[in-house]
Write an enzyme that holds these catalytic residues in place. Structure first.
Site, PDB file in Angstrom:
ATOM      1  N   LYS A  96       2.793   9.997   8.567  1.00 30.26           N
ATOM      2  CA  LYS A  96       2.147   9.532   9.803  1.00 30.26           C
ATOM      3  C   LYS A  96       2.766  10.120  11.075  1.00 30.26           C
ATOM      4  O   LYS A  96       2.428  11.219  11.459  1.00 30.26           O
ATOM      5  CB  LYS A  96       2.161   7.998   9.838  1.00 30.26           C
ATOM      6  CG  LYS A  96       1.204   7.369   8.810  1.00 30.26           C
ATOM      7  CD  LYS A  96       1.019   5.905   9.061  1.00 30.26           C
ATOM      8  CE  LYS A  96       0.143   5.216   8.041  1.00 30.26           C
ATOM      9  NZ  LYS A  96      -1.282   5.425   8.197  1.00 30.26           N
ATOM     10  N   PHE A 115       0.860  -1.190   0.000  1.00 26.92           N
ATOM     11  CA  PHE A 115       0.000   0.000   0.000  1.00 26.92           C
ATOM     12  C   PHE A 115       0.890   1.232   0.000  1.00 26.92           C
ATOM     13  O   PHE A 115       1.757   1.373   0.868  1.00 26.92           O
ATOM     14  CB  PHE A 115      -0.923   0.020   1.232  1.00 26.92           C
ATOM     15  CG  PHE A 115      -1.872   1.183   1.206  1.00 26.92           C
ATOM     16  CD1 PHE A 115      -3.057   1.117   0.479  1.00 26.92           C
ATOM     17  CD2 PHE A 115      -1.577   2.366   1.866  1.00 26.92           C
ATOM     18  CE1 PHE A 115      -3.928   2.209   0.417  1.00 26.92           C
ATOM     19  CE2 PHE A 115      -2.432   3.464   1.811  1.00 26.92           C
ATOM     20  CZ  PHE A 115      -3.616   3.376   1.093  1.00 26.92           C
ATOM     21  N   ASP A 120       9.365   2.820   1.526  1.00 25.63           N
ATOM     22  CA  ASP A 120       8.199   3.513   2.087  1.00 25.63           C
ATOM     23  C   ASP A 120       8.147   3.164   3.571  1.00 25.63           C
ATOM     24  O   ASP A 120       7.706   2.088   3.955  1.00 25.63           O
ATOM     25  CB  ASP A 120       6.943   3.039   1.341  1.00 25.63           C
ATOM     26  CG  ASP A 120       5.663   3.632   1.908  1.00 25.63           C
ATOM     27  OD1 ASP A 120       5.679   4.086   3.059  1.00 25.63           O
ATOM     28  OD2 ASP A 120       4.641   3.610   1.196  1.00 25.63           O
TER      29      ASP A 120
END
Ligand code: PLP
Length: 393
Positions: free
Chosen positions: A239, A125, A210
């Site tokens: 985040k 993702f 990532d």
């Protein structure tokens, strides 16, 4: 817009690992807004930094400088070097998808015309923009939005032979999550990232990691790639870097970052003073806490307790990024709902997986309470399943 299911509860306040809903009911938060509030809710130092900055200067354009950018970039660069500055460069964005979008554009610019392909992993993702959606290795998510930008292909995750068989052709970069987060906290076999580094070196590809979910201490190192002693070419974070203030960042080795020229990329809000004040305070707090050490020790204890719960098949992940794999017959969505009813916030990223990403400020007692609440939720789901079976008979 109806992009999310009807919310089961709305929260109005929080402190540390506790949340309070609109009815005044308290919850134990072991999700941290999907790995965002690593310092817990209403962290006093981040709160003070954000309030002070809001009263001083919220925003100027990136046409001009501000007092934070260089310092924040240097701090992030040093954490990527595990304490030793790397001399890398940073682009500030506002979200994870934007950080990855920057990485993809940078790779294309670095590759030049004809070398623009990005290989990523099935099950991964990487975000919801059109390019990061195509990098996301979940073809079912692509269907409704075809045609997607060209230049993305996928290999099975954790499969070193598949990496070795990449035909470089027009490919410029390999983009990987160190642990698949949204797929249900799936770690690759040990040595996978080191093998990826070796393949990239052999084929002349950039290795983009990532670390949006795994970064900033969550897995027991500042960045998950540090478990394997490698250096990526590009790292994306978001985040937890602002503890809830929306920020993303794309770090690259200086030689790679030089591929961008003024005008190639930008963002009105990226790197603005309010967000940077939050990041600076967050990074300082994470360092003072020794976030990786906390994640490692609390995570090991939590994982061991979770593994003993009835109805749990295995617990996987690293540090305080844990996936609780449920025994066959138990649906994670049911367990999620029951846990929430019982006052525990977690989520269900995959049909049989419950994910826990508590803030680093949780105590052993909070962990014990979370395990008890989860065990009770699983027991209620099991009992309801047995009742249904009986009704059928
Ligand atoms: N990459 C990873 C590994 C993620 O977990 C996420 C979000 O869950 C993203 C990218 C996208 O981040 P954002 O939702 O901030 O765009």
């Amino acid at each position: 817009m109806p992009t999310y299911r009807e919310p089961p509860v709305s929260f109005v306040s929080g402190r540390g690992c506790r949340l309070v809903d609109a009815e005044g009911r308290s919850y134990l938060d072991f999700l941290s807004g999907l790995g965002v509030t690593s310092l817990g809710h209403a962290d006093p130092e981040v709160g003070a930094a954000v309030s002070a900055q809001a009263a001083r200067l919220l925003h100027v354009s990136n046409i001009f400088g501000n007092e934070f950018n260089e310092e924040v970039a240097a701090k992030l660069d040093a954490l990527i070097g595990d304490g030793s500055p790397m001399g890398g460069k940073v682009f500030f964005a506002n979200s994870g998808a934007e950080a990855n979008e920057c990485a993809i554009k940078l790779a294309r610019r670095y590759g030049g015309r004809g070398r623009h392909g990005v290989v990523s992993a099935l099950g991964s993702f990487h975000g919801r923009t059109l390019a990061t959606l195509h990098a996301t290795g979940q073809p079912a998510k692509h269907e409704a939005f075809l045609p997607l930008p060209e230049g993305f292909s996928h290999v099975p995750y954790g499969d070193v032979a598949a990496l070795r068989s990449i035909d470089p052709g027009s490919v410029v970069a390999l983009l990987l999550e160190p642990i698949l987060g949204e797929a249900g906290v799936v770690p690759p076999p040990r040595g996978y990232l080191a093998a990826a580094r070796a393949v990239c070196d052999e084929l002349g590809l950039l290795l983009i990691l990532d670390e949006i979910q795994t970064g900033l201490g969550r897995t027991g190192r500042w960045f998950a790639f540090q478990h394997e002693g490698i250096t990526p070419d590009v790292v994306t974070v978001a985040k937890a870097i602002g503890n809830g203030v929306p920020v993303g960042a794309c770090w690259a080795r200086a030689e790679v970052a030089r591929a961008f020229q003024p005008g190639d990329h930008g963002s009105t809000f990226g790197g603005q003073p309010l967000a940077m004040a939050a990041v600076l305070a967050t990074l300082e707090r994470l360092v003072a806490l020794d976030a990786p050490a906390v994640a490692e020790s609390l995570g090991a204890r939590l994982a061991a307790s979770l593994a003993k719960v009835e109805g749990v098949a295995t617990v996987r992940g690293a540090g305080l990024l844990l996936g609780v794999v449920l025994e066959e017959g138990l649906e994670a969505r049911d367990v999620f709902s029951e846990a929430l009813r019982g006052g525990l916030v977690v989520n269900a990223p995959a049909p049989h997986v419950i994910r826990l990403m508590p803030p680093f400020v949780v105590t052993d007692e909070d962990c014990d309470e979370a395990v008890e609440l989860l065990a009770a939720a699983i027991a209620r789901v099991k009992a309801a399943g047995l009742d249904q079976e009986k009704e059928k008979l």
